[in-house]
Enzyme design. Structure first.
Site, PDB file in Angstrom:
ATOM      1  N   ASP A  46       0.828  -1.202   0.000  1.00  0.00           N
ATOM      2  CA  ASP A  46       0.000   0.000   0.000  1.00  0.00           C
ATOM      3  C   ASP A  46       0.872   1.264   0.000  1.00  0.00           C
ATOM      4  O   ASP A  46       1.733   1.438   0.851  1.00  0.00           O
ATOM      5  CB  ASP A  46      -0.890  -0.024   1.251  1.00  0.00           C
ATOM      6  N   THR A  85      -7.036   3.709  -1.888  1.00  0.00           N
ATOM      7  CA  THR A  85      -6.756   2.307  -1.586  1.00  0.00           C
ATOM      8  C   THR A  85      -7.768   1.352  -2.199  1.00  0.00           C
ATOM      9  O   THR A  85      -7.402   0.348  -2.808  1.00  0.00           O
ATOM     10  CB  THR A  85      -6.701   2.111  -0.064  1.00  0.00           C
ATOM     11  N   ASN A 106     -12.713   5.266  -1.826  1.00  0.00           N
ATOM     12  CA  ASN A 106     -12.818   4.539  -0.559  1.00  0.00           C
ATOM     13  C   ASN A 106     -14.238   4.615  -0.007  1.00  0.00           C
ATOM     14  O   ASN A 106     -14.724   3.679   0.609  1.00  0.00           O
ATOM     15  CB  ASN A 106     -11.842   5.097   0.468  1.00  0.00           C
ATOM     16  N   LYS A 167      -5.656  -4.169   5.778  1.00  0.00           N
ATOM     17  CA  LYS A 167      -6.900  -3.418   5.645  1.00  0.00           C
ATOM     18  C   LYS A 167      -7.978  -4.336   5.080  1.00  0.00           C
ATOM     19  O   LYS A 167      -7.713  -5.136   4.169  1.00  0.00           O
ATOM     20  CB  LYS A 167      -6.731  -2.222   4.702  1.00  0.00           C
ATOM     21  N   ASP A 168      -9.209  -4.174   5.567  1.00  0.00           N
ATOM     22  CA  ASP A 168     -10.300  -4.991   5.043  1.00  0.00           C
ATOM     23  C   ASP A 168     -10.501  -4.757   3.546  1.00  0.00           C
ATOM     24  O   ASP A 168     -10.716  -5.693   2.778  1.00  0.00           O
ATOM     25  CB  ASP A 168     -11.598  -4.754   5.824  1.00  0.00           C
ATOM     26  N   ASP A 341      -1.345  -0.232  -4.727  1.00  0.00           N
ATOM     27  CA  ASP A 341      -2.681   0.274  -5.024  1.00  0.00           C
ATOM     28  C   ASP A 341      -2.672   1.727  -5.469  1.00  0.00           C
ATOM     29  O   ASP A 341      -3.633   2.205  -6.071  1.00  0.00           O
ATOM     30  CB  ASP A 341      -3.585   0.115  -3.810  1.00  0.00           C
ATOM     31  N   HIS A 342      -1.617   2.447  -5.177  1.00  0.00           N
ATOM     32  CA  HIS A 342      -1.459   3.856  -5.564  1.00  0.00           C
ATOM     33  C   HIS A 342      -0.083   4.309  -5.112  1.00  0.00           C
ATOM     34  O   HIS A 342       0.633   3.586  -4.410  1.00  0.00           O
ATOM     35  CB  HIS A 342      -2.541   4.738  -4.923  1.00  0.00           C
ATOM     36  N   HIS A 484      -2.522  10.886  -0.616  1.00  0.00           N
ATOM     37  CA  HIS A 484      -2.520  10.568  -2.049  1.00  0.00           C
ATOM     38  C   HIS A 484      -3.928  10.843  -2.543  1.00  0.00           C
ATOM     39  O   HIS A 484      -4.681  11.557  -1.910  1.00  0.00           O
ATOM     40  CB  HIS A 484      -2.121   9.099  -2.247  1.00  0.00           C
TER      41      HIS A 484
END
Length: 549
Positions: A46, A85, A106, A167-168, A341-342, A484
């Site tokens: 991440d 994310t 998100n 993270k979920d 993811d970014h 971000h």
């Protein structure tokens, strides 16, 4: 170099487990294998930007060094505008951009949601009675597309899929709708969907991490190459970042999460579940998905430069090396794909040292609450007509009569477009009228980037793009100092790495996309792609062959 102290017995739990102790390392094959691997390991780090990869790649000696001996795409793209994310993770194993996955942010606004604030989290089921934006039930219901694990299960129902993340939303968006094991950290423990029985490894790791959080953490060692980056940056009268070494008091779970120890726990848990389940040893190709989240929490808490991120990069490299050593002991032929993811953007106060002319914190007047209140007063409207994010989708209340909605939209567009920190404002009509891009992602216009993030059923009435290096966090005195989520390439560009024993390594400098990962892995395991996607297969063969055939 050793940290003082590492998380107590995290990966040591695996070294002592019968599942690994009775296995011998597999010899490296003499030539690149042509059959599918027994196990595919997909790792998302991440906020691991292409800039971070470029900055630290010469220092990597562990797991990232191993991956760099394989196939390296240093200029991968999360090519859409919503560089958050959840959208980013939705692209990695679906082969689809957010316009297709439905994961546009998100969180988004749904005026039909059964809650006062109308916010919907990307990985929740908001229809659960009593749930709200802060207390939600994790679900995969908002992901509109299948993922690689589902493709593999469709081709071979015996395939097993395991997804573990910090993270979920990372575990859910990469794991998809059909997982055998799915675990994430909820701030106190690793948990899963209601009704799932915790494997022994999860129980052991939770006990281990609880004990570790209960201990104070002495400052971690500062690698020599990090010393020049260790400089205190003052934020306000009482806060500094940039020279920390992850010391923390006993019981501070938030500080544990924003430290290298968090990734060690995540990867140890994933490796432990995989070895206990004997993934890759059942005559079928299995899938292990790992979401390493600490880099993102470090970036938000301390910024992307400074001693903190430098130590995190060193630790991540070493922890990945430990992970691969555990997998090596199983003797399983496994392939690895790693990406992010970014990207991420450093805090403007440190950019000031480099005389970055546009680096600044966002003007609070850009917040939809503030802008909406001013618009309501001007137009004589009761209540606030705007909701959403100043650096993304903004929604006009649909309860208003059309004439009033049109006036609100026109006034909002005028205000945002005139603000000196705003690069552009794009309406729903403009975005939907924009054709899908067909050129390399670095050439896309702002509207094309917005188009690939836009789902008409979930996206806003208009989208705001801040100027480069304008940070959407107005107040640095909270938990996050950097972030971000912008349209810009420092948030869009990520590395994409592939590795397998016997693979001939090479580096491809031209741009590719994260949506290319799933079809590439599908070709590797000889599984057809059963749906229409946005990605394409990347050739991992440096010779005359074509791994995409």
């Amino acid at each position: 170099m050793k940290f003082a102290p590492p998380i107590a017995a995290a990966l040591a739990l695996l070294a002592a487990s019968p599942a690994t102790a009775q296995q011998a390392p597999a010899p490296a094959p003499a030539a690149a294998p042509t059959s599918p691997p027994n196990l595919v390991v997909v790792i998302s780090v991440d906020q691991f930007s292409a800039d971070l990869f470029a900055e630290y790649r010469a220092q990597f000696t562990g797991g990232l060094a191993r991956l760099m001996s394989g196939v390296v795409f240093p200029s991968g793209y999360q090519s859409h505008a919503a560089t958050e994310t959840c959208p980013g993770h939705s692209t990695i194993l679906s082969g689809a951009r957010p316009w297709r996955t439905g994961i546009v942010a998100n969180e988004w606004v749904d005026f039909n949601a059964p809650r006062a604030d109308k916010k919907v989290y990307c990985a929740e089921d908001e229809s659960v009675p009593g749930s709200d934006s802060d207390s939600y039930t994790v679900s995969d219901k908002h992901l509109k597309v299948p993922t690689l694990g589902e493709w593999m299960k469709l081709a071979d129902p015996a395939t097993r899929v395991v997804s573990v993340a910090g993270k979920d939303r990372a575990a859910v968006m990469m794991g998809g709708h059909k997982v055998d094991e799915l675990w994430w950290w909820n701030g106190k423990a690793f948990v899963s969907y209601a009704g799932r029985t915790a494997p022994a490894m999860v129980t052991r790791m939770n006990a281990n991490v609880t004990a570790r959080i209960g201990e104070a953490q002495a400052p971690m060692a500062l690698p020599a190459f990090c010393q020049a980056r260790s400089r205190a940056i003052r934020l306000g009268a009482t806060k500094t970042v940039g020279d920390g070494r992850f010391a923390r008091t006993a019981g501070n779970a938030g500080a544990f999460r924003a430290s290298p120890e968090f990734d060690e726990a995540i990867l140890a848990l994933g490796a432990g579940v995989a070895t206990d389940m004997k993934l890759g040893q059942g005559g079928h190709t299995d899938l292990l998905i790992l979401g390493a989240s600490a880099t993102d929490y470090v970036g938000h808490t301390f910024g992307t430069e400074g001693s903190e991120m430098c130590i995190q990069m060193f630790a991540l490299d070493q922890t990945l090396g430990k992970l691969f050593a555990v997998l090596d002991k199983t003797g399983v032929d496994y392939a690895v794909a790693l990406t992010a993811d970014h990207g991420g953007h450093d805090l403007p106060e440190r950019h000031d040292e480099h005389a970055a002319p546009t680096a600044a914190r966002m003007d609070r007047a850009l917040d939809p609450k503030a802008a909406g209140a001013e618009i309501a007063a001007k137009l004589g409207i009761a209540g606030n007509p705007l909701r959403g994010s100043a650096a993304g989708d903004i929604y006009v209340d649909p309860v208003l009569p059309k004439a009033q909605r049109d006036k609100v939209l026109a006034e909002a567009m005028r205000r945002y477009a005139a603000h000196p920190q705003v690069h552009g404002v794009y309406t729903r009509a403009q975005i939907l009228a924009t054709p899908r891009p067909t050129t390399p992602p670095e050439t896309w216009t702002m509207l094309e980037r917005a188009r690939e993030s836009f789902d008409p059923s979930r996206s806003g009435d208009f989208v705001v793009a801040l100027k480069p290096r304008v940070t959407s966090i107005a107040d640095p005195m909270g938990r996050s100092v950097a972030t971000h989520g912008s349209f810009w390439d420092y948030d869009r560009r990520v590395p994409i790495l592939f590795w397998r024993k016997g693979m001939t390594g090479f580096e491809q400098p031209l741009s590719v996309e994260t949506v290319d990962i799933a079809p590439t892995l599908a070709a590797l395991v000889k599984v057809p792609v059963p749906v229409e996607i946005d990605g394409r297969c990347l050739d991992l063969d440096a010779g005359p062959g074509d791994s995409c055939r």
